[in-house]
Motif scaffolding. Structure first.
Motif, PDB file in Angstrom:
ATOM      1  N   MET A   1      31.422  68.424 -18.346  1.00 30.74           N
ATOM      2  CA  MET A   1      31.129  67.736 -17.099  1.00 30.74           C
ATOM      3  C   MET A   1      32.187  66.662 -16.861  1.00 30.74           C
ATOM      4  O   MET A   1      32.407  65.811 -17.704  1.00 30.74           O
ATOM      5  CB  MET A   1      29.735  67.120 -17.170  1.00 30.74           C
ATOM      6  N   THR A   2      32.832  66.710 -15.721  1.00 30.37           N
ATOM      7  CA  THR A   2      33.774  65.659 -15.358  1.00 30.37           C
ATOM      8  C   THR A   2      33.014  64.569 -14.609  1.00 30.37           C
ATOM      9  O   THR A   2      32.008  64.826 -13.964  1.00 30.37           O
ATOM     10  CB  THR A   2      34.890  66.213 -14.464  1.00 30.37           C
ATOM     11  N   THR A   3      33.478  63.362 -14.711  1.00 27.02           N
ATOM     12  CA  THR A   3      32.831  62.267 -14.000  1.00 27.02           C
ATOM     13  C   THR A   3      33.775  61.768 -12.912  1.00 27.02           C
ATOM     14  O   THR A   3      34.984  62.000 -12.964  1.00 27.02           O
ATOM     15  CB  THR A   3      32.475  61.116 -14.958  1.00 27.02           C
ATOM     16  N   TYR A   4      33.209  61.076 -11.970  1.00 26.30           N
ATOM     17  CA  TYR A   4      33.994  60.515 -10.882  1.00 26.30           C
ATOM     18  C   TYR A   4      33.752  59.015 -10.852  1.00 26.30           C
ATOM     19  O   TYR A   4      32.599  58.567 -10.864  1.00 26.30           O
ATOM     20  CB  TYR A   4      33.606  61.144  -9.536  1.00 26.30           C
ATOM     21  N   THR A   5      34.803  58.253 -10.813  1.00 27.12           N
ATOM     22  CA  THR A   5      34.693  56.811 -10.697  1.00 27.12           C
ATOM     23  C   THR A   5      34.998  56.435  -9.247  1.00 27.12           C
ATOM     24  O   THR A   5      36.110  56.672  -8.766  1.00 27.12           O
ATOM     25  CB  THR A   5      35.690  56.107 -11.639  1.00 27.12           C
ATOM     26  N   PRO A   6      34.008  55.884  -8.538  1.00 22.72           N
ATOM     27  CA  PRO A   6      34.219  55.531  -7.129  1.00 22.72           C
ATOM     28  C   PRO A   6      35.329  54.489  -6.943  1.00 22.72           C
ATOM     29  O   PRO A   6      35.525  53.613  -7.775  1.00 22.72           O
ATOM     30  CB  PRO A   6      32.870  54.945  -6.701  1.00 22.72           C
ATOM     31  N   ASN A   7      36.040  54.644  -5.844  1.00 20.68           N
ATOM     32  CA  ASN A   7      37.054  53.687  -5.430  1.00 20.68           C
ATOM     33  C   ASN A   7      36.422  52.814  -4.342  1.00 20.68           C
ATOM     34  O   ASN A   7      36.127  53.313  -3.255  1.00 20.68           O
ATOM     35  CB  ASN A   7      38.270  54.443  -4.880  1.00 20.68           C
ATOM     36  N   PHE A 107      34.539  64.304   4.414  1.00 16.89           N
ATOM     37  CA  PHE A 107      34.207  63.543   3.218  1.00 16.89           C
ATOM     38  C   PHE A 107      33.649  64.491   2.172  1.00 16.89           C
ATOM     39  O   PHE A 107      33.248  65.610   2.475  1.00 16.89           O
ATOM     40  CB  PHE A 107      33.218  62.396   3.513  1.00 16.89           C
ATOM     41  N   THR A 108      33.661  64.029   0.944  1.00 21.09           N
ATOM     42  CA  THR A 108      33.093  64.782  -0.166  1.00 21.09           C
ATOM     43  C   THR A 108      31.915  63.994  -0.700  1.00 21.09           C
ATOM     44  O   THR A 108      32.018  62.773  -0.881  1.00 21.09           O
ATOM     45  CB  THR A 108      34.147  65.001  -1.268  1.00 21.09           C
ATOM     46  N   ALA A 109      30.807  64.680  -0.930  1.00 20.73           N
ATOM     47  CA  ALA A 109      29.607  64.049  -1.472  1.00 20.73           C
ATOM     48  C   ALA A 109      29.435  64.461  -2.930  1.00 20.73           C
ATOM     49  O   ALA A 109      29.526  65.645  -3.258  1.00 20.73           O
ATOM     50  CB  ALA A 109      28.379  64.460  -0.672  1.00 20.73           C
ATOM     51  N   VAL A 110      29.203  63.472  -3.771  1.00 24.02           N
ATOM     52  CA  VAL A 110      28.892  63.709  -5.180  1.00 24.02           C
ATOM     53  C   VAL A 110      27.464  63.208  -5.381  1.00 24.02           C
ATOM     54  O   VAL A 110      27.205  62.007  -5.269  1.00 24.02           O
ATOM     55  CB  VAL A 110      29.853  62.950  -6.122  1.00 24.02           C
ATOM     56  N   ILE A 111      26.553  64.133  -5.645  1.00 26.01           N
ATOM     57  CA  ILE A 111      25.149  63.801  -5.849  1.00 26.01           C
ATOM     58  C   ILE A 111      24.850  63.976  -7.335  1.00 26.01           C
ATOM     59  O   ILE A 111      24.942  65.087  -7.859  1.00 26.01           O
ATOM     60  CB  ILE A 111      24.221  64.713  -5.010  1.00 26.01           C
ATOM     61  N   SER A 112      24.502  62.879  -7.995  1.00 27.48           N
ATOM     62  CA  SER A 112      24.230  62.916  -9.430  1.00 27.48           C
ATOM     63  C   SER A 112      22.802  62.482  -9.684  1.00 27.48           C
ATOM     64  O   SER A 112      22.287  61.582  -9.010  1.00 27.48           O
ATOM     65  CB  SER A 112      25.165  61.972 -10.182  1.00 27.48           C
ATOM     66  N   MET A 113      22.181  63.121 -10.655  1.00 23.40           N
ATOM     67  CA  MET A 113      20.828  62.754 -11.047  1.00 23.40           C
ATOM     68  C   MET A 113      20.718  62.871 -12.560  1.00 23.40           C
ATOM     69  O   MET A 113      21.198  63.827 -13.148  1.00 23.40           O
ATOM     70  CB  MET A 113      19.806  63.624 -10.327  1.00 23.40           C
ATOM     71  N   GLU A 114      20.160  61.835 -13.164  1.00 23.58           N
ATOM     72  CA  GLU A 114      19.995  61.871 -14.610  1.00 23.58           C
ATOM     73  C   GLU A 114      18.644  61.253 -14.966  1.00 23.58           C
ATOM     74  O   GLU A 114      18.158  60.364 -14.256  1.00 23.58           O
ATOM     75  CB  GLU A 114      21.142  61.162 -15.318  1.00 23.58           C
ATOM     76  N   PRO A 115      18.039  61.739 -16.042  1.00 26.19           N
ATOM     77  CA  PRO A 115      16.737  61.200 -16.438  1.00 26.19           C
ATOM     78  C   PRO A 115      16.806  59.693 -16.665  1.00 26.19           C
ATOM     79  O   PRO A 115      17.779  59.173 -17.197  1.00 26.19           O
ATOM     80  CB  PRO A 115      16.425  61.932 -17.753  1.00 26.19           C
ATOM     81  N   THR A 125      27.475  59.510  -3.805  1.00 30.26           N
ATOM     82  CA  THR A 125      28.770  58.909  -3.494  1.00 30.26           C
ATOM     83  C   THR A 125      29.427  59.716  -2.391  1.00 30.26           C
ATOM     84  O   THR A 125      29.503  60.943  -2.479  1.00 30.26           O
ATOM     85  CB  THR A 125      29.682  58.909  -4.740  1.00 30.26           C
ATOM     86  N   ALA A 126      29.877  59.036  -1.349  1.00 28.41           N
ATOM     87  CA  ALA A 126      30.629  59.674  -0.272  1.00 28.41           C
ATOM     88  C   ALA A 126      32.081  59.252  -0.426  1.00 28.41           C
ATOM     89  O   ALA A 126      32.413  58.063  -0.335  1.00 28.41           O
ATOM     90  CB  ALA A 126      30.085  59.270   1.093  1.00 28.41           C
ATOM     91  N   ILE A 127      32.949  60.229  -0.692  1.00 22.02           N
ATOM     92  CA  ILE A 127      34.370  60.000  -0.946  1.00 22.02           C
ATOM     93  C   ILE A 127      35.143  60.255   0.350  1.00 22.02           C
ATOM     94  O   ILE A 127      34.975  61.312   0.966  1.00 22.02           O
ATOM     95  CB  ILE A 127      34.868  60.952  -2.050  1.00 22.02           C
ATOM     96  N   HIS A 128      35.984  59.309   0.736  1.00 18.92           N
ATOM     97  CA  HIS A 128      36.736  59.399   1.987  1.00 18.92           C
ATOM     98  C   HIS A 128      38.234  59.410   1.730  1.00 18.92           C
ATOM     99  O   HIS A 128      38.701  58.873   0.725  1.00 18.92           O
ATOM    100  CB  HIS A 128      36.364  58.219   2.895  1.00 18.92           C
TER     101      HIS A 128
END
Length: 160
Positions: A1-7, A107-115, A125-128
């Motif tokens: 799994m790759t992660t994304y760090t918001p800017n 835009f690109t949406a990253v939807i993450s969910m974790e317990p 996250t909405a990436i622009h």
């Protein structure tokens, strides 16, 4: 799994812990008939939804304003990590085909969910591409609108 760090210069982030399990949040995000029940903040509605849940697959929705105007949106799924992450973009169509975004901004949406205990840590996250697209999305009411939609998602998920 790759992660994304918001800017912070380019991205908008909605993060919240909700009191439903991640698998129910996932189901609400990936089942078209469920997504139609919560995706648009009321009094808007989602009248159509098509999801082909695989990289390169379709993520299409149509929202209807209270006045009856319809706003279709077509996108492409980029990442599917069952039960934990969904990434899609309006900058590509099905099959990763580039598209022209008329009257808006891609835009690109990253939807993450974790317990998180018995609930879910939910991050959208909405990436622009640039600061002006971020500002346009922010001015459209990203935080309030996506927050209201999340409240509606939780309501739907609790009914499952």
């Amino acid at each position: 799994m790759t992660t994304y760090t918001p800017n912070p210069e380019l991205d908008l982030v909605l993060e919240r812990t909700v009191d439903v399990a991640p698998q129910l949040v996932w189901k609400a995000w990936t089942t078209p008939e469920l997504l139609k029940q919560w995706f648009a903040p009321k009094p808007w509605t989602t009248t159509a939804c098509e999801i082909d849940l695989q990289p390169g697959g379709r993520f299409d929705t149509t929202m209807r304003s209270p006045e009856g105007d319809e706003y279709p949106s077509s996108g492409c799924i980029l990442v599917v990590e069952e039960g934990s992450r969904l990434v899609f973009t309006s900058g590509l169509g099905p099959g990763f085909r580039p598209v022209i975004v008329e009257g808006g901004f891609p835009f690109t949406a990253v939807i993450s969910m974790e317990p998180d205990g018995s609930g879910t840590k939910y991050t959208a996250t909405a990436i622009h591409a640039d600061a002006s697209a971020k500002k346009s999305h922010e001015d459209m009411g990203f935080i309030d609108g996506w927050g209201m939609a999340l409240d509606q998602l939780v309501e739907v998920a609790k009914s499952l």
